[in-house]
Design a protein around this motif. Sequence first.
Motif, PDB file in Angstrom:
ATOM      1  N   ASP A   1       2.107   6.319   3.752  1.00  0.00           N
ATOM      2  CA  ASP A   1       1.981   5.636   5.040  1.00  0.00           C
ATOM      3  C   ASP A   1       1.061   4.424   4.870  1.00  0.00           C
ATOM      4  O   ASP A   1      -0.135   4.571   4.656  1.00  0.00           O
ATOM      5  CB  ASP A   1       1.401   6.594   6.082  1.00  0.00           C
ATOM      6  CG  ASP A   1       1.176   5.924   7.430  1.00  0.00           C
ATOM      7  OD1 ASP A   1       1.696   4.810   7.637  1.00  0.00           O
ATOM      8  OD2 ASP A   1       0.474   6.525   8.259  1.00  0.00           O
ATOM      9  N   PHE A   2       1.642   3.226   4.958  1.00  0.00           N
ATOM     10  CA  PHE A   2       0.871   2.005   4.739  1.00  0.00           C
ATOM     11  C   PHE A   2       0.123   1.538   5.980  1.00  0.00           C
ATOM     12  O   PHE A   2      -0.517   0.496   5.971  1.00  0.00           O
ATOM     13  CB  PHE A   2       1.775   0.875   4.244  1.00  0.00           C
ATOM     14  CG  PHE A   2       2.373   1.150   2.903  1.00  0.00           C
ATOM     15  CD1 PHE A   2       1.590   1.530   1.834  1.00  0.00           C
ATOM     16  CD2 PHE A   2       3.735   1.041   2.700  1.00  0.00           C
ATOM     17  CE1 PHE A   2       2.133   1.778   0.593  1.00  0.00           C
ATOM     18  CE2 PHE A   2       4.298   1.286   1.468  1.00  0.00           C
ATOM     19  CZ  PHE A   2       3.501   1.662   0.412  1.00  0.00           C
ATOM     20  N   ASN A   3       0.188   2.266   7.071  1.00  0.00           N
ATOM     21  CA  ASN A   3      -0.442   1.836   8.322  1.00  0.00           C
ATOM     22  C   ASN A   3      -1.638   2.682   8.720  1.00  0.00           C
ATOM     23  O   ASN A   3      -2.286   2.380   9.710  1.00  0.00           O
ATOM     24  CB  ASN A   3       0.585   1.850   9.460  1.00  0.00           C
ATOM     25  CG  ASN A   3       1.690   0.853   9.218  1.00  0.00           C
ATOM     26  OD1 ASN A   3       1.437  -0.261   8.806  1.00  0.00           O
ATOM     27  ND2 ASN A   3       2.916   1.259   9.464  1.00  0.00           N
ATOM     28  N   GLY A   4      -1.936   3.704   7.978  1.00  0.00           N
ATOM     29  CA  GLY A   4      -2.982   4.622   8.403  1.00  0.00           C
ATOM     30  C   GLY A   4      -4.346   4.329   7.814  1.00  0.00           C
ATOM     31  O   GLY A   4      -4.538   3.462   6.960  1.00  0.00           O
TER      32      GLY A   4
ATOM     33  N   PHE B   1      -4.611   4.791   4.042  1.00  0.00           N
ATOM     34  CA  PHE B   1      -4.215   3.637   3.243  1.00  0.00           C
ATOM     35  C   PHE B   1      -5.329   2.599   3.197  1.00  0.00           C
ATOM     36  O   PHE B   1      -5.597   2.022   2.138  1.00  0.00           O
ATOM     37  CB  PHE B   1      -2.930   3.019   3.783  1.00  0.00           C
ATOM     38  CG  PHE B   1      -2.447   1.852   2.966  1.00  0.00           C
ATOM     39  CD1 PHE B   1      -1.921   2.050   1.706  1.00  0.00           C
ATOM     40  CD2 PHE B   1      -2.554   0.555   3.447  1.00  0.00           C
ATOM     41  CE1 PHE B   1      -1.486   0.978   0.942  1.00  0.00           C
ATOM     42  CE2 PHE B   1      -2.127  -0.515   2.694  1.00  0.00           C
ATOM     43  CZ  PHE B   1      -1.586  -0.302   1.434  1.00  0.00           C
ATOM     44  N   GLU B   2      -5.980   2.364   4.329  1.00  0.00           N
ATOM     45  CA  GLU B   2      -7.089   1.401   4.357  1.00  0.00           C
ATOM     46  C   GLU B   2      -8.200   1.840   3.406  1.00  0.00           C
ATOM     47  O   GLU B   2      -8.756   1.020   2.669  1.00  0.00           O
ATOM     48  CB  GLU B   2      -7.641   1.255   5.770  1.00  0.00           C
ATOM     49  CG  GLU B   2      -6.721   0.497   6.696  1.00  0.00           C
ATOM     50  CD  GLU B   2      -7.295   0.372   8.095  1.00  0.00           C
ATOM     51  OE1 GLU B   2      -8.534   0.310   8.235  1.00  0.00           O
ATOM     52  OE2 GLU B   2      -6.494   0.341   9.040  1.00  0.00           O
TER      53      GLU B   2
END
Length: 68
Positions: free
Chosen positions: A39-42, A45-46
């Motif tokens: 998941d690149f939006n969570g 990921f950050e």
Amino acid sequence: MEDFERPAPLRGEEAKYAAAWLEELRRRLDDLYDQMPEDFNGVKFEYWIERCAELSRQISLLEEVLRS
């Protein structure tokens, strides 16, 4: 980039320790790349991006010190 006083060149045991630590940081970065979140939006990921950037920065600094 931050202004800082360049450290004295590493010699002997210090250089060996720094080289070993450099290899460990590279291994950690490789392991971290293998754990890339799907998941690149969570938040996960950050955190992953920040951790990769920090390890990369540390690797670059150590490489520079070892070249001097």
